[in-house]
Design a protein around this motif. Sequence first.
Motif, PDB file in Angstrom:
ATOM      1  N   PHE A   1       0.835  -1.200   0.000  1.00 53.85           N
ATOM      2  CA  PHE A   1       0.000   0.000   0.000  1.00 53.85           C
ATOM      3  C   PHE A   1       0.871   1.252   0.000  1.00 53.85           C
ATOM      4  CE2 PHE A   1      -2.479   3.431   1.732  1.00 53.85           C
ATOM      5  CZ  PHE A   1      -3.736   3.234   1.179  1.00 53.85           C
ATOM      6  N   ILE A   2       1.864   1.252   0.892  1.00 54.46           N
ATOM      7  CA  ILE A   2       2.704   2.443   1.012  1.00 54.46           C
ATOM      8  C   ILE A   2       3.502   2.669  -0.277  1.00 54.46           C
ATOM      9  CG2 ILE A   2       4.713   3.401   2.212  1.00 54.46           C
ATOM     10  CD1 ILE A   2       3.599   2.245   4.787  1.00 54.46           C
ATOM     11  N   ALA A   3       3.991   1.591  -0.890  1.00 57.93           N
ATOM     12  CA  ALA A   3       4.854   1.748  -2.060  1.00 57.93           C
ATOM     13  C   ALA A   3       4.075   1.918  -3.361  1.00 57.93           C
ATOM     14  CB  ALA A   3       5.789   0.544  -2.174  1.00 57.93           C
ATOM     15  N   HIS A   4       2.811   1.529  -3.374  1.00 55.68           N
ATOM     16  CA  HIS A   4       2.065   1.575  -4.633  1.00 55.68           C
ATOM     17  C   HIS A   4       0.809   2.439  -4.574  1.00 55.68           C
ATOM     18  CE1 HIS A   4       4.189  -1.650  -6.866  1.00 55.68           C
ATOM     19  NE2 HIS A   4       4.508  -2.044  -5.645  1.00 55.68           N
ATOM     20  N   LEU A   5      -0.010   2.240  -3.542  1.00 61.06           N
ATOM     21  CA  LEU A   5      -1.365   2.768  -3.612  1.00 61.06           C
ATOM     22  C   LEU A   5      -1.516   4.188  -3.086  1.00 61.06           C
ATOM     23  CD1 LEU A   5      -4.083   0.077  -2.927  1.00 61.06           C
ATOM     24  CD2 LEU A   5      -3.522   1.278  -5.021  1.00 61.06           C
ATOM     25  N   ARG A   6      -0.723   4.561  -2.098  1.00 56.27           N
ATOM     26  CA  ARG A   6      -0.949   5.914  -1.572  1.00 56.27           C
ATOM     27  C   ARG A   6      -0.584   6.923  -2.655  1.00 56.27           C
ATOM     28  NH1 ARG A   6       3.561   8.597   1.120  1.00 56.27           N
ATOM     29  NH2 ARG A   6       5.419   7.336   0.776  1.00 56.27           N
ATOM     30  N   ARG A   7      -1.236   8.028  -2.608  1.00 55.53           N
ATOM     31  CA  ARG A   7      -1.211   8.930  -3.740  1.00 55.53           C
ATOM     32  C   ARG A   7       0.197   9.422  -4.081  1.00 55.53           C
ATOM     33  NH1 ARG A   7      -3.876  14.475  -3.697  1.00 55.53           N
ATOM     34  NH2 ARG A   7      -3.587  15.078  -5.859  1.00 55.53           N
ATOM     35  N   HIS A   8       1.011   9.592  -3.056  1.00 53.16           N
ATOM     36  CA  HIS A   8       2.364  10.092  -3.270  1.00 53.16           C
ATOM     37  C   HIS A   8       3.160   9.180  -4.207  1.00 53.16           C
ATOM     38  CE1 HIS A   8       6.027  12.244  -2.154  1.00 53.16           C
ATOM     39  NE2 HIS A   8       6.622  11.071  -2.129  1.00 53.16           N
ATOM     40  N   ASN A   9       2.881   7.880  -4.128  1.00 51.78           N
ATOM     41  CA  ASN A   9       3.671   6.918  -4.908  1.00 51.78           C
ATOM     42  C   ASN A   9       2.899   6.278  -6.047  1.00 51.78           C
ATOM     43  OD1 ASN A   9       6.011   7.169  -3.448  1.00 51.78           O
ATOM     44  ND2 ASN A   9       5.439   5.600  -1.965  1.00 51.78           N
ATOM     45  N   PHE A  10       1.611   6.529  -6.143  1.00 52.01           N
ATOM     46  CA  PHE A  10       0.809   5.832  -7.127  1.00 52.01           C
ATOM     47  C   PHE A  10       1.307   6.105  -8.535  1.00 52.01           C
ATOM     48  CE2 PHE A  10      -2.825   5.133  -9.859  1.00 52.01           C
ATOM     49  CZ  PHE A  10      -3.268   3.916  -9.407  1.00 52.01           C
ATOM     50  N   PRO A  11       1.388   5.148  -9.449  1.00 51.42           N
ATOM     51  CA  PRO A  11       1.046   3.734  -9.277  1.00 51.42           C
ATOM     52  C   PRO A  11       2.173   2.900  -8.681  1.00 51.42           C
ATOM     53  CG  PRO A  11       1.640   4.160 -11.546  1.00 51.42           C
ATOM     54  CD  PRO A  11       1.770   5.459 -10.813  1.00 51.42           C
ATOM     55  N   MET A  12       3.392   3.433  -8.636  1.00 51.90           N
ATOM     56  CA  MET A  12       4.474   2.637  -8.068  1.00 51.90           C
ATOM     57  C   MET A  12       5.656   3.528  -7.732  1.00 51.90           C
ATOM     58  SD  MET A  12       6.238  -0.779  -9.590  1.00 51.90           S
ATOM     59  CE  MET A  12       7.840  -0.314 -10.223  1.00 51.90           C
ATOM     60  N   ASP A  13       6.259   3.267  -6.566  1.00 49.95           N
ATOM     61  CA  ASP A  13       7.496   3.936  -6.203  1.00 49.95           C
ATOM     62  C   ASP A  13       8.641   3.144  -6.829  1.00 49.95           C
ATOM     63  OD1 ASP A  13       9.596   5.188  -5.090  1.00 49.95           O
ATOM     64  OD2 ASP A  13       9.106   4.727  -3.000  1.00 49.95           O
ATOM     65  N   ARG A  14       9.248   3.716  -7.887  1.00 47.01           N
ATOM     66  CA  ARG A  14      10.266   2.962  -8.627  1.00 47.01           C
ATOM     67  C   ARG A  14      11.633   3.032  -7.961  1.00 47.01           C
ATOM     68  NH1 ARG A  14       8.619   6.388 -13.005  1.00 47.01           N
ATOM     69  NH2 ARG A  14      10.770   7.104 -13.242  1.00 47.01           N
ATOM     70  N   ALA A  15      11.748   3.796  -6.875  1.00 46.31           N
ATOM     71  CA  ALA A  15      13.074   4.103  -6.318  1.00 46.31           C
ATOM     72  C   ALA A  15      13.908   2.852  -6.071  1.00 46.31           C
ATOM     73  CB  ALA A  15      12.924   4.891  -5.025  1.00 46.31           C
ATOM     74  N   ILE A  16      13.284   1.782  -5.560  1.00 44.32           N
ATOM     75  CA  ILE A  16      14.070   0.604  -5.189  1.00 44.32           C
ATOM     76  C   ILE A  16      14.559  -0.149  -6.419  1.00 44.32           C
ATOM     77  CG2 ILE A  16      12.207  -1.116  -5.011  1.00 44.32           C
ATOM     78  CD1 ILE A  16      15.073  -0.603  -2.483  1.00 44.32           C
ATOM     79  N   PHE A  17      13.914   0.050  -7.582  1.00 43.78           N
ATOM     80  CA  PHE A  17      14.386  -0.607  -8.803  1.00 43.78           C
ATOM     81  C   PHE A  17      15.298   0.313  -9.600  1.00 43.78           C
ATOM     82  CE2 PHE A  17      10.040  -2.523  -8.258  1.00 43.78           C
ATOM     83  CZ  PHE A  17      10.515  -3.697  -7.688  1.00 43.78           C
ATOM     84  N   GLU A  18      14.889   1.585  -9.703  1.00 38.82           N
ATOM     85  CA  GLU A  18      15.631   2.532 -10.529  1.00 38.82           C
ATOM     86  C   GLU A  18      16.830   3.096  -9.760  1.00 38.82           C
ATOM     87  OE1 GLU A  18      12.989   5.085 -12.586  1.00 38.82           O
ATOM     88  OE2 GLU A  18      14.558   6.503 -13.161  1.00 38.82           O
TER      89      GLU A  18
END
Lengths: 277, 233
Positions: A192-209
């Motif tokens: 939820f925190i990494a994908h769904l909350r508005r700040h990160n939606f649709p995905m927080d890419r930081a850990i991959f990018e």
Amino acid sequence: MNLTTKTRIKRFSPLQRIFHVLLMLSFLTLGATGLSRMYIETPWGRWLGGLFGGYEAARTVHIYVGIFMLCGLLVHVFYLLFKINWQKFPRSLTGPDSLLPRPDDIKQFFQHIAWFMGFGKPPAFDRWGYWEKFDYWAVFWGLIIIGTTGLLMAFPLTSSRIMPGWGLNVAFWIHRIEALLAMAHVFIIHFFIAHLRRHNFPMDRAIFEGSASLDAVRHEKPAWIERLEKNGELDAVLVTEAVPGQQIVFYVFGYAAVAAGLFLLIGALINTPYISW
Amino acid sequence: MKQMINIRTLLVASGVLLTGLLFLPAIASAQGEEVSSAIRRYKDREASTGYYEEYEMLPRRQRPFVEIPGVRRGIFPYSPTAARVRVRMRLADSHQGIKFYERRRCEDCHIEQTRDIHTVRANITCRQCHGGEPIASNAHYFSPLNPIRRHAYVCAKCHEGASASYASYVVHAPNPLMAGTMKSFPVLFYAFWIMVAIAVGTFAVFLPHTILWGIRELFIKKEKAESEPDNEN
């Protein structure tokens, strides 16, 4: 999309990203094999176990992948020992770049909650929010608990030499509850925190990018940017965005993991009444 | 005369041959199968018990060549100690006096004991560990499940190399949720509830936290627009 200007801030090193990918893959495999055995009485569990070659084979996969994950923890601990700045030793660990909890985290946690309720301003987070620190350390203590009990059960003849055999009954339940907690936390809270909350939606890419959008970070972690600007370190950590092809890979991989996690979560919840506890 | 000798020689020779047939190995037969006495078969967990119930199929003329002086009952076990344990005459019958016992199944009374991993997942039947009739208490001296020998006589059938400590694993473990477990298996009870407290505690904090966070972030834009009016159009 601008691929020439440096719009993103570096957040994770390639090695840290590899650690996370390996952790994801082993965590999902362990979750699937473990749940397939726990739910072997249900068609869902048998189907899941079938993917790994059945009830017995799922155990073998579970043990090997579990040992792999423990080795990952060990490698990570060595990595930390090399990474720690020993010249400024105690202070390097208490600074804002460290993942060790600080008194500020507790203050920010309550300030954050107050902001959820509509009181005051959101806390000015530095590099690591308290929830990120919690997730990091949860893997640590979780792996130690689940790894120890897992090893005891994987080699019962040996472990019953150093402890009474009934310790395996206890190890079984500790392993099970810790596993369910870990899966529920990752598949609900972390996703939820990494994908769904508005700040990160649709995905927080930081850990991959490896990098996060500077605008977004300035908004959520202003203290970090302020500190970097004050010390004149900001320009050194700015990077460009990944090419679209790479981003597609990140999204596909990230969402595949989410899909697998939710499949396990929902399947487990639906089938809960049909197994012997 | 010569012919007479030939006929006699023939008779003797054929007699010897016919007698010799008796010493040949038995003709292979599908009936020499060891069968469990329970409703479910051994399946992939099959391990030989080494002895057979009266009503089960016996292998034809293939008895283990072990003789114990004074013990004459049925198929002989493979060792003198085993002989003493496996002679059922010496076992007390825990179910003596129960009406219609022959018509009942173990789980009619011992339903709690059918909910463990051995039964539910590995499909181990009661009799694979507790043996045939009469079933003595585990504390009975000659019971194969007596802790002095259960690791060797019962556990090791599947778990090769099982030790006495290993055999102290509680197969019919009590449900850690139940209050009675506090007395019967306190370590399990407290370990379980401590773990549950950690799990529930984590969720009690992070679930509402995350939901509220998600809701709160839906209302950010207005603030952002106020504080940074000239940020993107």
